[in-house]
Motif scaffolding. Structure first.
Motif, PDB file in Angstrom:
ATOM      1  N   GLU A 173      14.766  27.508  64.765  1.00 50.09           N
ATOM      2  CA  GLU A 173      14.179  28.722  65.443  1.00 50.09           C
ATOM      3  C   GLU A 173      12.623  28.296  65.359  1.00 50.09           C
ATOM      4  O   GLU A 173      11.864  28.716  66.405  1.00 50.09           O
ATOM      5  CB  GLU A 173      14.266  30.112  64.769  1.00 50.09           C
ATOM      6  CG  GLU A 173      15.595  30.564  65.091  1.00 50.09           C
ATOM      7  CD  GLU A 173      15.747  31.007  66.360  1.00 50.09           C
ATOM      8  OE1 GLU A 173      14.822  31.604  67.081  1.00 50.09           O
ATOM      9  OE2 GLU A 173      16.990  30.677  66.813  1.00 50.09           O
ATOM     10  N   TRP A 174      11.974  27.936  64.350  1.00 52.99           N
ATOM     11  CA  TRP A 174      10.472  27.318  64.659  1.00 52.99           C
ATOM     12  C   TRP A 174      10.135  26.496  65.539  1.00 52.99           C
ATOM     13  O   TRP A 174       9.013  26.519  65.913  1.00 52.99           O
ATOM     14  CB  TRP A 174      10.063  26.960  63.228  1.00 52.99           C
ATOM     15  CG  TRP A 174      10.705  25.566  62.675  1.00 52.99           C
ATOM     16  CD1 TRP A 174      11.760  25.349  61.919  1.00 52.99           C
ATOM     17  CD2 TRP A 174      10.043  24.403  62.867  1.00 52.99           C
ATOM     18  NE1 TRP A 174      11.853  24.001  61.768  1.00 52.99           N
ATOM     19  CE2 TRP A 174      10.832  23.545  62.323  1.00 52.99           C
ATOM     20  CE3 TRP A 174       8.790  24.075  63.567  1.00 52.99           C
ATOM     21  CZ2 TRP A 174      10.548  21.956  62.381  1.00 52.99           C
ATOM     22  CZ3 TRP A 174       8.533  22.748  63.680  1.00 52.99           C
ATOM     23  CH2 TRP A 174       9.290  21.798  62.961  1.00 52.99           C
ATOM     24  N   ASP A 177       9.993  28.431  68.679  1.00 52.49           N
ATOM     25  CA  ASP A 177       8.666  29.186  68.787  1.00 52.49           C
ATOM     26  C   ASP A 177       7.561  28.317  69.424  1.00 52.49           C
ATOM     27  O   ASP A 177       6.679  28.669  70.115  1.00 52.49           O
ATOM     28  CB  ASP A 177       8.498  29.819  67.371  1.00 52.49           C
ATOM     29  CG  ASP A 177       9.525  30.898  67.050  1.00 52.49           C
ATOM     30  OD1 ASP A 177      10.309  31.242  68.008  1.00 52.49           O
ATOM     31  OD2 ASP A 177       9.581  31.088  65.832  1.00 52.49           O
ATOM     32  N   GLU A 178       7.347  26.895  68.588  1.00 54.23           N
ATOM     33  CA  GLU A 178       6.354  26.333  68.839  1.00 54.23           C
ATOM     34  C   GLU A 178       6.543  25.776  70.454  1.00 54.23           C
ATOM     35  O   GLU A 178       5.346  25.706  71.077  1.00 54.23           O
ATOM     36  CB  GLU A 178       6.320  25.047  67.844  1.00 54.23           C
ATOM     37  CG  GLU A 178       5.849  25.528  66.520  1.00 54.23           C
ATOM     38  CD  GLU A 178       5.467  24.061  65.875  1.00 54.23           C
ATOM     39  OE1 GLU A 178       5.770  22.862  66.179  1.00 54.23           O
ATOM     40  OE2 GLU A 178       5.051  24.311  64.636  1.00 54.23           O
TER      41      GLU A 178
END
Length: 249
Positions: A173-174, A177-178
């Motif tokens: 997920e991160w 996001d990035e």
């Protein structure tokens, strides 16, 4: 991957924009590289290092990949220009076993190869007047078979979005996001038709991918409009203030 058309794949395996799925074509060990120390002299051991796809050992050969075949020539040309015509004689680039060549002269020449009983004036092969002879090759040379016309045309199996979607769905997920944040920052200054085209590409790869970029762009544009309006109002107030001060003099 074996030579052939591979009709079971939904993409052309020689398409340089595609990856071969590791579950279908697992990596095979072909050698071992050991990094056991740092360079002692950065220029000698790093700046003059010349990695080239044309430097092969017996048992390895080129695939039909057009980019690989083109690089085979261009890498060597650039290294001759960057390092010198005898770049393969430098300690960082030379083979463990001494290789005799017909290379004579040139930038950074290390001396010609003169074998006992061979004619020192012959720097080509074959020759009936002496000189080096090509070493016997170990193993069978790759001999691709072609039974078709060579043409310039689009790839028949492009499938340009499947691998991009697969890659996105595998992200944490991160990482997603990035990725979305970086894409929004890059696209927010582009014209709307460019933004719409890119959103369409992302959506074809993955519905969530395209939706998140579209939502991020919409929010970014609203923030830009709000900031721009506030800046404009501030500029007007400053202009009025300056005008009032000037009227007082």
């Amino acid at each position: 991957m074996e030579d052939g058309e591979h009709p079971e794949l939904d993409f052309d395996p020689l398409d340089p924009t595609k990856l071969w799925p590791k579950d279908q074509f697992p990596f095979l060990p072909v050698g071992k590289m050991v990094l056991n120390k740092n360079p002692e002299n950065y220029f000698d051991e790093v700046e003059q290092a010349a990695f080239g796809t044309g430097v092969l050992v017996d048992g390895l050969d080129f695939s039909d990949d057009k980019l690989l075949q083109g690089r085979t020539y261009s890498y060597s040309d650039t290294q001759r220009y960057r390092v010198g015509s005898n770049y393969l004689h430098l300690p960082i680039n030379e083979s463990k076993k001494r290789v005799a060549t017909h290379q004579h002269g040139g930038q950074m020449s290390y001396g010609a190869e003169y074998a006992k009983g061979k004619n020192p004036h012959v720097n080509y092969e074959p020759s009936i007047t002496g000189g080096f002879e090509e070493a016997e090759q170990i193993g069978q040379e790759h001999q691709p078979h072609y039974n078709d016309r060579l043409v310039r045309e689009k790839i028949s199996r492009p499938n340009d979005f499947k691998q991009a979607g697969d890659t996105y769905r595998e992200f944490e997920e991160w990482e997603k996001d990035e990725l979305i944040s970086n894409l929004v920052d890059a696209l927010r200054v582009c014209r709307k038709e460019i933004q719409d085209t890119m959103i369409d590409h992302f959506t074809k790869a993955d519905e969530e991918y395209g939706r998140r970029v579209a939502e991020g762009l919409k929010q970014a544009m609203q923030e830009t409009e709000h900031t721009g309006s506030a800046d404009a109002d501030e500029a007007v107030d400053e202009a009025k203030k300056l005008g009032g001060e000037s009227d007082g003099y």
